[in-house]
Structure formats: C-alpha cells, structure tokens
Design a protein around this motif. Structure first.
Motif, short mmCIF file in Angstrom:
data_model
loop_
_atom_site.label_atom_id
_atom_site.label_comp_id
_atom_site.label_asym_id
_atom_site.label_seq_id
_atom_site.Cartn_x
_atom_site.Cartn_y
_atom_site.Cartn_z
N LYS A 16 -10.75 -5.52 9.48
CA LYS A 16 -9.67 -5.85 8.56
C LYS A 16 -9.03 -4.59 7.99
N THR A 17 -9.80 -3.51 7.87
CA THR A 17 -9.32 -2.28 7.24
C THR A 17 -9.21 -1.10 8.20
N VAL A 18 -9.46 -1.31 9.49
CA VAL A 18 -9.39 -0.23 10.48
C VAL A 18 -8.61 -0.73 11.70
N LEU A 40 6.87 -2.72 25.50
CA LEU A 40 5.65 -2.02 25.91
C LEU A 40 4.54 -2.16 24.88
N PHE A 41 4.90 -2.18 23.59
CA PHE A 41 3.88 -2.27 22.53
C PHE A 41 4.56 -2.59 21.21
N GLN A 42 3.76 -2.99 20.24
CA GLN A 42 4.25 -3.21 18.89
C GLN A 42 4.11 -1.91 18.10
N PRO A 43 5.11 -1.56 17.28
CA PRO A 43 4.97 -0.36 16.46
C PRO A 43 3.88 -0.53 15.40
N ALA A 44 3.52 0.57 14.77
CA ALA A 44 2.44 0.54 13.78
C ALA A 44 2.87 -0.04 12.45
N SER A 45 4.16 -0.29 12.25
CA SER A 45 4.65 -0.74 10.94
C SER A 45 4.04 -2.06 10.51
N ARG A 46 3.77 -2.96 11.44
CA ARG A 46 3.18 -4.24 11.06
C ARG A 46 1.77 -4.05 10.50
N THR A 47 1.02 -3.15 11.11
CA THR A 47 -0.33 -2.85 10.61
C THR A 47 -0.26 -2.20 9.24
N ILE A 193 0.10 -9.57 6.69
CA ILE A 193 -1.17 -9.40 5.99
C ILE A 193 -2.28 -9.31 7.03
N ARG A 194 -3.37 -8.64 6.69
CA ARG A 194 -4.49 -8.46 7.62
C ARG A 194 -5.51 -9.57 7.43
N TYR A 195 -5.87 -10.22 8.54
CA TYR A 195 -7.01 -11.13 8.59
C TYR A 195 -7.90 -10.61 9.71
N THR A 196 -9.18 -10.38 9.42
CA THR A 196 -10.11 -9.77 10.38
C THR A 196 -9.49 -8.50 10.95
N ALA A 197 -9.26 -8.43 12.27
CA ALA A 197 -8.74 -7.19 12.86
C ALA A 197 -7.35 -7.39 13.44
N SER A 198 -6.53 -8.25 12.83
CA SER A 198 -5.19 -8.51 13.35
C SER A 198 -4.21 -8.74 12.20
N ASN A 199 -2.92 -8.66 12.54
CA ASN A 199 -1.86 -8.83 11.56
C ASN A 199 -1.26 -10.23 11.69
N HIS A 200 -0.97 -10.85 10.55
CA HIS A 200 -0.37 -12.18 10.55
C HIS A 200 0.84 -12.17 9.64
N GLU A 201 1.92 -12.79 10.09
CA GLU A 201 3.13 -12.88 9.28
C GLU A 201 2.97 -13.98 8.25
N LEU A 202 3.26 -13.67 6.99
CA LEU A 202 3.19 -14.65 5.92
C LEU A 202 4.53 -15.36 5.78
N GLN A 203 4.51 -16.68 5.77
CA GLN A 203 5.69 -17.47 5.47
C GLN A 203 5.83 -17.60 3.95
#
Length: 221
Positions: A16-18, A40-47, A193-203
């Motif tokens: 969640k934090t790494v 090719l990939f997602q930028p780091a901004s979401r993380t 927002i971070r859940y476990t080791a992934s990013n999720h978009e909040l509605q």
C-alpha cells in the motif's frame, strides 16, 4: 540508503505504501506523444496521487521492475535537476490543490554492478547551462538528448534508482489552511487512492465516504 546492485532483487516488496516502476515518467505531460499513443505504461502520477490521499509515509522507486529487479536510469546532474523541476511542476501546478513541498522529497540511489563495483564511470555531463524543457511534447529536453548521445559511446553515464518519498500531512505547515488532510486530484483531474498495492480511482460518492471516515478518525484521536 546505501547503493543498490544491478539485476539483484530489491529488499522491499510492493505494498500500500511502496510502488516500483521501471520507467521514470512522472505524468502524461512528461511523456512523449509516441509513449502515450502506444499505451506503453501508466505514468507515476496516479501512484503519487494515491499515496498523498492515504496520508501515510510512502515510497515510489523509479528504475525497479514490478518483480523487484533493480535496473536504474542513466543520469547526470542535469537529468537529476530536470527530474526535480518536473516533479515540482507536476505536484505544485498540475495537481489540485497544489502539493506543499514538505509533502515530498527526492533522492537518487546509485546502482552498482553485482560484484559491488560502480556499473559505469562517473562521466562528466555537458557544462552548458540551458533551461529545461519539462513538457515533452512535441520534443524532449536537451538533457535527455545528452544522455542518448553518451549512451551511443563506450562512456556510459552512471545508473541511479530515483526514490520519491511522500510525507504525511502536517496542519502546522499546510499553506492552504486545511483543517483535515486534503484529497488531491492528479493532472488528469481524477482522484486516486491506494488499496493494497494498486491505485483506484475514487468516484464522488466514494470521496465523500472517505472524507467522513477521516473526520470520524480525527474526532476519535
């Protein structure tokens, strides 16, 4: 942190934090047109957005594969300067609300060969000072061209893993005067927002629910 070794496994796991990313692209505005078009990939901004919105000390490592293999990025001082400026632009101008500088810091961890020697000699970069071109559309910055030219020769620039640390919100340092920690939107205008080791978009409804939970937590603390 001491230096890392190329092709070895990093001593942390994604959580969640790494987060690990092999590339060094911060946001869509720092990606080339080709990189965006090819998905090719997602930028780091979401993380980074997800880290800021959980209000914990978090760590983003650029130059490490998802499986934890250390790779690194070729960098001179000019590329390090470019990265810091690009991060300030992303978080300070493209994120909403702007992220205070105490909330993040950057350091560059040198990568060594497996036998413990420096992977590449510390080749001097260009001494000519020029203004960095932070937005990579339609052309990349001069400092990236500098790296590409050196990589064509035998004298390769040194390798570094880029470490971005996100710090917790501090009400005594908040420039906007927020009474609780704010939720941020990325340069896409989306809230992650971070859940476990992934990013999720909040509605919107989820954002209200998260805010109510934060208020309840503050009331009980």
């Amino acid at each position: 942190m001491c230096s890392l070794r190329k092709n070895e496994e990093f001593n942390k796991e994604e959580s969640k934090t790494v987060e690990f990313k092999a590339h060094d692209r911060l946001g869509y505005s720092q990606m080339t047109v080709g990189e965006i078009d090819k998905h090719l990939f997602q930028p780091a901004s979401r993380t980074l957005c997800g880290f800021l919105n959980i209000n914990k000390v978090c760590h983003l490592y650029l130059g490490i594969k998802d499986d934890g293999t250390v790779m690194g990025h070729h960098m001179f001082g000019s590329q390090m300067e470019h990265f810091r400026l690009a991060l300030d632009l992303l978080l300070g101008e493209q994120f909403k609300p702007p992220v205070d500088k105490y909330r993040y810091l950057v350091n560059f961890i040198q990568v060594e060969a497996v036998d413990g020697t420096t992977v590449y000699p510390n080749v001097p970069g260009l001494t000519i000072k020029q203004e960095h071109k932070l937005l990579k559309q339609p052309n990349v910055c001069w400092c990236e061209k500098e790296i590409l030219e050196h990589r064509k020769s035998d004298k390769q620039p040194p390798l570094y893993v880029i470490h971005v640390q996100i710090n917790k919100w501090d009400p005594t340092k908040d420039s906007e005067g927020f009474k609780i920690w704010p939720y941020f939107t990325s340069e896409e205008g989306k809230c992650f927002i971070r859940y476990t080791a992934s990013n999720h978009e909040l509605q919107p409804g989820q954002l209200i629910e998260e805010t109510m939970q934060d208020l309840e937590q503050l009331k009980n603390s």
